[in-house]
Design a protein around this motif. Structure first.
Motif, PDB file in Angstrom:
ATOM      1  N   ASN A   1      85.557  32.533  98.657  1.00 41.50           N
ATOM      2  CA  ASN A   1      85.262  32.708 100.085  1.00 41.50           C
ATOM      3  C   ASN A   1      84.118  33.706 100.265  1.00 41.50           C
ATOM      4  N   ILE A   2      82.969  33.386  99.669  1.00 41.68           N
ATOM      5  CA  ILE A   2      81.854  34.337  99.706  1.00 41.68           C
ATOM      6  C   ILE A   2      80.565  33.582  99.366  1.00 41.68           C
ATOM      7  N   GLU A   3      79.523  33.881 100.128  1.00 40.76           N
ATOM      8  CA  GLU A   3      78.212  33.307  99.824  1.00 40.76           C
ATOM      9  C   GLU A   3      77.515  34.231  98.839  1.00 40.76           C
ATOM     10  N   ILE A   4      77.054  33.689  97.716  1.00 40.51           N
ATOM     11  CA  ILE A   4      76.334  34.529  96.743  1.00 40.51           C
ATOM     12  C   ILE A   4      74.899  34.036  96.629  1.00 40.51           C
ATOM     13  N   HIS A   5      73.952  34.958  96.805  1.00 37.12           N
ATOM     14  CA  HIS A   5      72.533  34.627  96.677  1.00 37.12           C
ATOM     15  C   HIS A   5      71.947  35.494  95.564  1.00 37.12           C
ATOM     16  N   THR A   6      71.063  34.927  94.785  1.00 38.57           N
ATOM     17  CA  THR A   6      70.380  35.748  93.773  1.00 38.57           C
ATOM     18  C   THR A   6      68.875  35.666  94.012  1.00 38.57           C
ATOM     19  N   PHE A   7      68.192  36.721  93.667  1.00 34.31           N
ATOM     20  CA  PHE A   7      66.727  36.690  93.678  1.00 34.31           C
ATOM     21  C   PHE A   7      66.263  37.649  92.594  1.00 34.31           C
ATOM     22  N   ASN A   8      65.010  37.498  92.187  1.00 33.86           N
ATOM     23  CA  ASN A   8      64.493  38.332  91.096  1.00 33.86           C
ATOM     24  C   ASN A   8      63.617  39.454  91.610  1.00 33.86           C
TER      25      ASN A   8
ATOM     26  N   LYS B   1      90.284  38.985 105.378  1.00 33.89           N
ATOM     27  CA  LYS B   1      91.051  39.859 106.284  1.00 33.89           C
ATOM     28  C   LYS B   1      90.509  39.818 107.715  1.00 33.89           C
ATOM     29  N   TYR B   2      89.159  39.838 107.848  1.00 32.93           N
ATOM     30  CA  TYR B   2      88.578  39.944 109.194  1.00 32.93           C
ATOM     31  C   TYR B   2      87.943  38.650 109.696  1.00 32.93           C
ATOM     32  N   GLY B   3      87.957  37.587 108.864  1.00 33.58           N
ATOM     33  CA  GLY B   3      87.335  36.337 109.293  1.00 33.58           C
ATOM     34  C   GLY B   3      85.827  36.476 109.469  1.00 33.58           C
ATOM     35  N   CYS B   4      85.223  37.354 108.664  1.00 33.32           N
ATOM     36  CA  CYS B   4      83.778  37.583 108.782  1.00 33.32           C
ATOM     37  C   CYS B   4      83.060  36.889 107.623  1.00 33.32           C
ATOM     38  N   ASN B   5      81.728  36.997 107.628  1.00 31.50           N
ATOM     39  CA  ASN B   5      80.969  36.408 106.531  1.00 31.50           C
ATOM     40  C   ASN B   5      79.984  37.439 105.987  1.00 31.50           C
ATOM     41  N   VAL B   6      80.482  38.255 105.060  1.00 35.41           N
ATOM     42  CA  VAL B   6      79.592  39.213 104.388  1.00 35.41           C
ATOM     43  C   VAL B   6      79.093  38.543 103.107  1.00 35.41           C
ATOM     44  N   PRO B   7      77.771  38.239 103.024  1.00 33.00           N
ATOM     45  CA  PRO B   7      77.279  37.624 101.794  1.00 33.00           C
ATOM     46  C   PRO B   7      76.992  38.674 100.721  1.00 33.00           C
ATOM     47  N   LEU B   8      76.969  38.229  99.473  1.00 27.05           N
ATOM     48  CA  LEU B   8      76.615  39.103  98.353  1.00 27.05           C
ATOM     49  C   LEU B   8      75.267  38.655  97.809  1.00 27.05           C
ATOM     50  N   LEU B   9      74.341  39.613  97.708  1.00 30.17           N
ATOM     51  CA  LEU B   9      73.044  39.340  97.069  1.00 30.17           C
ATOM     52  C   LEU B   9      72.989  40.081  95.745  1.00 30.17           C
ATOM     53  N   LEU B  10      72.482  39.433  94.733  1.00 30.79           N
ATOM     54  CA  LEU B  10      72.290  40.081  93.433  1.00 30.79           C
ATOM     55  C   LEU B  10      70.800  40.121  93.143  1.00 30.79           C
ATOM     56  N   MET B  11      70.253  41.333  92.992  1.00 29.96           N
ATOM     57  CA  MET B  11      68.849  41.419  92.575  1.00 29.96           C
ATOM     58  C   MET B  11      68.819  41.487  91.058  1.00 29.96           C
ATOM     59  N   ASN B  12      68.375  40.389  90.452  1.00 26.97           N
ATOM     60  CA  ASN B  12      68.279  40.313  88.995  1.00 26.97           C
ATOM     61  C   ASN B  12      66.883  40.727  88.539  1.00 26.97           C
ATOM     62  N   SER B  13      66.744  40.924  87.239  1.00 34.31           N
ATOM     63  CA  SER B  13      65.408  41.070  86.654  1.00 34.31           C
ATOM     64  C   SER B  13      65.206  39.835  85.785  1.00 34.31           C
ATOM     65  N   PHE B  14      64.002  39.660  85.246  1.00 36.07           N
ATOM     66  CA  PHE B  14      63.782  38.505  84.355  1.00 36.07           C
ATOM     67  C   PHE B  14      64.690  38.593  83.131  1.00 36.07           C
TER      68      PHE B  14
ATOM     69  N   ASP C   1      71.226  34.396  82.664  1.00 35.07           N
ATOM     70  CA  ASP C   1      72.661  34.613  82.425  1.00 35.07           C
ATOM     71  C   ASP C   1      73.427  34.686  83.743  1.00 35.07           C
ATOM     72  N   THR C   2      72.848  35.398  84.718  1.00 36.48           N
ATOM     73  CA  THR C   2      73.561  35.580  85.994  1.00 36.48           C
ATOM     74  C   THR C   2      73.737  34.243  86.705  1.00 36.48           C
ATOM     75  N   GLN C   3      72.706  33.385  86.664  1.00 34.99           N
ATOM     76  CA  GLN C   3      72.807  32.063  87.309  1.00 34.99           C
ATOM     77  C   GLN C   3      74.017  31.303  86.766  1.00 34.99           C
ATOM     78  N   LYS C   4      74.224  31.387  85.446  1.00 32.53           N
ATOM     79  CA  LYS C   4      75.364  30.671  84.837  1.00 32.53           C
ATOM     80  C   LYS C   4      76.687  31.300  85.270  1.00 32.53           C
ATOM     81  N   ILE C   5      76.690  32.660  85.302  1.00 29.63           N
ATOM     82  CA  ILE C   5      77.934  33.377  85.583  1.00 29.63           C
ATOM     83  C   ILE C   5      78.406  33.143  87.018  1.00 29.63           C
ATOM     84  N   VAL C   6      77.463  33.120  87.985  1.00 36.01           N
ATOM     85  CA  VAL C   6      77.910  33.011  89.389  1.00 36.01           C
ATOM     86  C   VAL C   6      78.492  31.632  89.711  1.00 36.01           C
TER      87      VAL C   6
END
Length: 475
Positions: free
Chosen positions: A160-167, A130-143, A148-153
């Motif tokens: 149209n979204i950058e997804i980053h994961t970290f533990n 809608k706005y031509g912006c770049n809001v990324p999504l971060l997922l804080m996972n646990s061990f 599972d999350t790595q496979k799902i993403v």
């Protein structure tokens, strides 16, 4: 080493713990020092309880009414610039075990075959488009949820979204008897470890390298929320207010109902805004704490935090949140998990505030009774946003209690041919072996209690209003 002052016996305990922990290959040096720091603070007996007589109710400057926020800029270009400063971070460390699911809770289907994570991705995608912006999504996972999350993403790779994961950090459980790490006693699997609560989001974000990467892209604020809170969507008015007023931290609070009496609340204490949790309340004041007259708001765990401030405070080791001891038992051994909560960090940030938001921003799904609400006609789904049906006159949601037969998601779904209409429902209590046909309508106060050993089927199209049902003949 921690700033806590320890006596000789405690210092020796910590020294022994340190040498045991140093031999654990599963965790990083950062995790080892974070863990030792936490245990040393715990052993030193840092003050847990507040001085009750000095608590003050926060003013409207500290807990800002949502209605008083300035409107957002009308120019789409200005909106894009606002959103380009934002990152959305969802706490994704929890498993769906309480609802009988394996894997991350965020992949439970909520509505129309879409999971929590699908809805989050759709919401942010629609903002970016809608706005031509770049809001990324971060997922804080646990061990527990990482693999599972790595496979799902992967399924969102073309969106149209950058997804980053970290533990988040992985800490060893402590044996109560001798304060040694459980993995050193031969329990080397997942049972030997725990994720230390969502207060760990700040050091984990920094240690993962994600914080510096976001700052280098010009990001300024992170919106942190639980992945199971369907009401926690990006709010431009809040973001605009924080940037205008240079608030480093904002906690969304909402009016308390009788269902929320245990939730943490904001207080003014020693000249600062602070989160008060039930664990910090002296026993003789617990009933007062639970009163919705004195403490009218509670923490939704929707938090907005300035990224530069996180960097400053983590590097100075200044975020010493209250420690929450969580006792458990593993293979008959009594163990302790020491945890912290992200909301408790509020007192360390400059210009920290609360914003008293509408209840619609707090819609968590903790049990199948909550799932019944959000899957029913009480809510509608549009662009990934779950909104309340305007047709319901009553501002509060129905109170729903389902028996143990409905506890697991799979059992819950099998017992409803379709989710009943509950627009005019006030209270529903279901117990025993009850099955619902399609197109059932429930109104007012409904109690359905099947007698032991009896299967009670509610027929298709039944309309039940203000009624107690114990057998098929009463339907």
């Amino acid at each position: 080493m921690a700033t806590a002052t320890l006596n000789a016996a405690d210092a020796e305990k910590i020294s022994k713990l340190q040498s045991s922990v140093s031999s654990l290959p599963q965790i990083s040096e950062n995790e080892k020092s974070g863990f030792i720091n936490l245990v040393a603070r715990y052993i030193s007996g840092e003050a847990k309880q507040v001085e009750w007589s000095t608590i003050r109710t926060p003013t409207d400057e500290v807990v800002v009414p949502y209605d008083s926020l300035a409107p957002t800029p009308e120019d789409p270009d200005e909106t894009r610039k606002l959103l380009d400063k934002l990152v959305v971070l969802k706490l994704n460390g929890g498993l769906g075990t309480t609802m009988g699911c394996t894997g991350p809770k965020s992949v439970i289907e909520v509505r129309n075959g879409l999971t929590f994570l699908d809805l989050i991705v759709i919401q942010i995608e629609s903002l970016n488009s809608k706005y031509g912006c770049n809001v990324p999504l971060l997922l804080m996972n646990s061990f527990n949820t990482h693999d599972d999350t790595q496979k799902i993403v992967e399924k969102y790779s073309n969106s149209n979204i950058e997804i980053h994961t970290f533990n988040q950090s992985q800490y060893p459980r402590l044996i109560v008897e001798d304060f040694m790490p459980l993995p050193c006693k031969g329990i080397t699997g997942k049972d030997g470890w725990y994720p230390p609560g969502h207060g760990d989001v700040f050091p984990a974000l920094t240690n993962s390298g994600k914080l510096d990467a976001l700052l280098s892209k010009g990001k300024e604020y992170v919106f942190i929320a639980n992945s199971d809170n369907l009401g926690a969507v990006v709010d431009l008015k809040i973001l605009h207010h924080l940037i205008q007023n240079k608030n480093e931290y904002c906690m969304e609070v909402t009016p308390k109902t009788l269902a929320d009496v245990k939730g943490g609340t904001l207080i003014s204490y020693e000249g600062k805004v602070q989160l008060l949790e039930i664990a910090q309340v002296p026993d003789e004041h617990v009933n007062e704490f639970k009163s919705i007259e004195k403490f009218k708001i509670f923490n939704t765990n929707n938090l907005w935090v300035n990224l530069n401030a996180i960097k400053r405070l983590v590097e100075a080791d200044a975020l010493k949140m209250e420690i929450i001891p969580n006792p458990k038992e593993v293979d008959g051994i009594k163990v302790l998990q020491l945890e912290t909560a992200a909301g408790a960090a509020i007192r360390f940030f400059d210009q920290a505030i609360g914003i008293n938001v509408p209840r619609s921003r707090f819609l968590p799904v903790k049990a199948t009774s909550d799932l019944l609400l959000v899957q029913s006609d009480l809510y509608t789904l549009n662009d990934g946003f779950v909104s309340r049906n305007q047709a319901r006159a009553n501002p509060t949601n129905p109170s729903i209690e389902l028996g143990p037969e409905f506890k697991k998601v799979s059992n819950f779904l099998s017992r409803f041919k379709s989710i009943p209409s509950i627009i005019e429902l006030d209270i529903l209590k279901v117990s025993g072996d009850v099955w619902f046909g399609a197109g059932v309508i429930l109104k007012g106060k409904v109690v359905i209690a099947a007698k032991t050993g009896v299967k009670l089927e509610i027929p298709n199209g039944a309309v039940i209003e203000n009624k107690e049902i114990n057998g098929p003949e009463e339907v």
